[in-house]
Design a protein around this motif. Structure first.
Motif, PDB file in Angstrom:
ATOM      1  N   LEU A   1       0.792  -1.225   0.000  1.00  0.00           N
ATOM      2  CA  LEU A   1       0.000   0.000   0.000  1.00  0.00           C
ATOM      3  C   LEU A   1       0.834   1.289   0.000  1.00  0.00           C
ATOM      4  N   PRO A   2       1.917   1.392   0.784  1.00  0.00           N
ATOM      5  CA  PRO A   2       2.688   2.628   0.699  1.00  0.00           C
ATOM      6  C   PRO A   2       3.189   2.923  -0.714  1.00  0.00           C
ATOM      7  N   GLU A   3       3.708   1.917  -1.387  1.00  0.00           N
ATOM      8  CA  GLU A   3       4.197   2.113  -2.755  1.00  0.00           C
ATOM      9  C   GLU A   3       3.061   2.536  -3.686  1.00  0.00           C
ATOM     10  N   ALA A   4       1.879   1.953  -3.469  1.00  0.00           N
ATOM     11  CA  ALA A   4       0.744   2.228  -4.345  1.00  0.00           C
ATOM     12  C   ALA A   4       0.094   3.578  -4.064  1.00  0.00           C
TER      13      ALA A   4
ATOM     14  N   LEU B   1       0.748   0.676   6.338  1.00  0.00           N
ATOM     15  CA  LEU B   1       1.127  -0.716   6.591  1.00  0.00           C
ATOM     16  C   LEU B   1       0.272  -1.352   7.674  1.00  0.00           C
ATOM     17  N   ALA B   2      -0.305  -0.524   8.543  1.00  0.00           N
ATOM     18  CA  ALA B   2      -1.042  -1.040   9.704  1.00  0.00           C
ATOM     19  C   ALA B   2      -2.552  -1.104   9.502  1.00  0.00           C
ATOM     20  N   VAL B   3      -3.031  -0.742   8.303  1.00  0.00           N
ATOM     21  CA  VAL B   3      -4.486  -0.714   8.127  1.00  0.00           C
ATOM     22  C   VAL B   3      -5.063  -2.122   8.188  1.00  0.00           C
ATOM     23  N   ASP B   4      -6.320  -2.197   8.593  1.00  0.00           N
ATOM     24  CA  ASP B   4      -7.026  -3.473   8.669  1.00  0.00           C
ATOM     25  C   ASP B   4      -7.380  -3.933   7.254  1.00  0.00           C
ATOM     26  N   PRO B   5      -6.912  -5.100   6.831  1.00  0.00           N
ATOM     27  CA  PRO B   5      -7.158  -5.537   5.451  1.00  0.00           C
ATOM     28  C   PRO B   5      -8.646  -5.664   5.114  1.00  0.00           C
ATOM     29  N   ASP B   6      -9.411  -6.281   5.982  1.00  0.00           N
ATOM     30  CA  ASP B   6     -10.830  -6.512   5.693  1.00  0.00           C
ATOM     31  C   ASP B   6     -11.601  -5.196   5.599  1.00  0.00           C
ATOM     32  N   LYS B   7     -11.320  -4.270   6.514  1.00  0.00           N
ATOM     33  CA  LYS B   7     -12.007  -2.979   6.473  1.00  0.00           C
ATOM     34  C   LYS B   7     -11.611  -2.194   5.228  1.00  0.00           C
ATOM     35  N   THR B   8     -10.350  -2.299   4.844  1.00  0.00           N
ATOM     36  CA  THR B   8      -9.888  -1.599   3.648  1.00  0.00           C
ATOM     37  C   THR B   8     -10.567  -2.141   2.403  1.00  0.00           C
ATOM     38  N   ILE B   9     -10.686  -3.446   2.310  1.00  0.00           N
ATOM     39  CA  ILE B   9     -11.365  -4.072   1.173  1.00  0.00           C
ATOM     40  C   ILE B   9     -12.837  -3.654   1.129  1.00  0.00           C
ATOM     41  N   ALA B  10     -13.492  -3.643   2.272  1.00  0.00           N
ATOM     42  CA  ALA B  10     -14.898  -3.237   2.311  1.00  0.00           C
ATOM     43  C   ALA B  10     -15.068  -1.800   1.828  1.00  0.00           C
ATOM     44  N   SER B  11     -14.187  -0.910   2.282  1.00  0.00           N
ATOM     45  CA  SER B  11     -14.294   0.489   1.865  1.00  0.00           C
ATOM     46  C   SER B  11     -13.993   0.664   0.384  1.00  0.00           C
ATOM     47  N   LEU B  12     -13.098  -0.123  -0.172  1.00  0.00           N
ATOM     48  CA  LEU B  12     -12.840  -0.052  -1.606  1.00  0.00           C
ATOM     49  C   LEU B  12     -14.118  -0.343  -2.391  1.00  0.00           C
ATOM     50  N   LYS B  13     -14.908  -1.286  -1.925  1.00  0.00           N
ATOM     51  CA  LYS B  13     -16.184  -1.589  -2.583  1.00  0.00           C
ATOM     52  C   LYS B  13     -17.133  -0.393  -2.481  1.00  0.00           C
ATOM     53  N   GLY B  14     -17.213   0.185  -1.283  1.00  0.00           N
ATOM     54  CA  GLY B  14     -18.098   1.325  -1.094  1.00  0.00           C
ATOM     55  C   GLY B  14     -17.693   2.520  -1.942  1.00  0.00           C
ATOM     56  N   LEU B  15     -16.392   2.766  -2.041  1.00  0.00           N
ATOM     57  CA  LEU B  15     -15.910   3.886  -2.847  1.00  0.00           C
ATOM     58  C   LEU B  15     -16.214   3.667  -4.324  1.00  0.00           C
TER      59      LEU B  15
END
Length: 246
Positions: free
Chosen positions: A127-130, A156-170
């Protein structure tokens, strides 16, 4: 979870953070809103922005707040539009920072889906690189290595599942441009001059269409303008809140 502060009877302020960060990104703004009841909810992890907005409204109701000034940066701004769509009467004012009213393009939706897939397969190490090149302006990346490292560690410390869920919402958020002409309350639009994700042109589009709005460009800042140039961001926010209170 949300954390809150309360001092007197000034209008409440609700700070809505960017993706994929947390309420902690508003640390540099908390002194500006002293004197106001404050709510800083966690809006990461909702598969729709309507659900995130509904969560914020529940938090307001739990505190007995009828109205608030909503301050949203990037994803936080997208949630503000959903809040306005749901309950516009709850707004005393709004601040849209480094955000836009348009929905994702097909290419942007595909990029979010690809990011979600990579997180499932690889975790959050990439994620940092991206994200850093788009989230921080060139001035910050050149002159403020401490902030660059702080944001890197946060990503680096973000919650993977929450991040994936928000990507869908966005990716699935609707176009909010039709809402803009009906926003009949004071609005402040802030954007980093080096923001390449939601550039000043997007901010100008919103400023032209929101009747009672004013726009300020934050110098030497990219997409995370509140972190990159907190002095300029806070000065603008403080002035806006003073106007609302008076």
């Amino acid at each position: 979870m949300a954390f809150g502060y309360a001092w007197d009877m000034s209008v409440p302020v609700i700070l809505l953070h960017a993706f994929p960060y947390s309420p902690a990104m508003w640390k540099e703004q908390l002194w500006v809103v002293q004197g106001h009841p404050v709510l800083v909810p966690d809006i990461l992890g909702f598969e729709s922005l309507e659900s995130a907005a509904a969560h914020v409204l529940v938090e307001m109701d739990n505190r007995g707040w009828e109205k608030a000034v909503f301050v949203g940066l990037s994803m936080g701004g997208y949630v503000i539009f959903r809040l306005w769509n749901l309950e516009p009467e709850r707004f005393a004012g709004l601040v849209l920072a480094d955000t836009r009213a348009t929905s994702d393009t097909p290419e942007q939706k595909a990029a979010r889906a690809q990011m979600a897939l990579r997180i499932r397969q690889e975790g959050t190490g990439f994620l940092p690189e991206a994200l850093l090149p788009g989230h921080l302006g060139g001035t910050t990346r050149t002159r403020n290595p401490a902030l660059v490292e702080q944001v890197r560690q946060t990503l680096l410390a973000v919650d993977p599942d929450k991040t994936i869920a928000s990507l869908k919402g966005l990716a699935e958020r609707p176009d909010s441009v039709p809402l803009l002409p009906d926003i009949a309350i004071p609005a402040l639009i802030l954007v980093g001059e080096e923001d390449t994700l939601t550039p000043p042109a997007d901010a100008r589009q919103m400023a032209v269409q929101i009747p009672d709005s004013r726009m300020l460009i934050i110098p030497q800042a990219g997409h995370l303008a509140n972190l990159e140039n907190p002095k300029a961001f806070n000065t603008a926010l403080l002035g806006f809140l003073w106007e609302i209170d008076h």
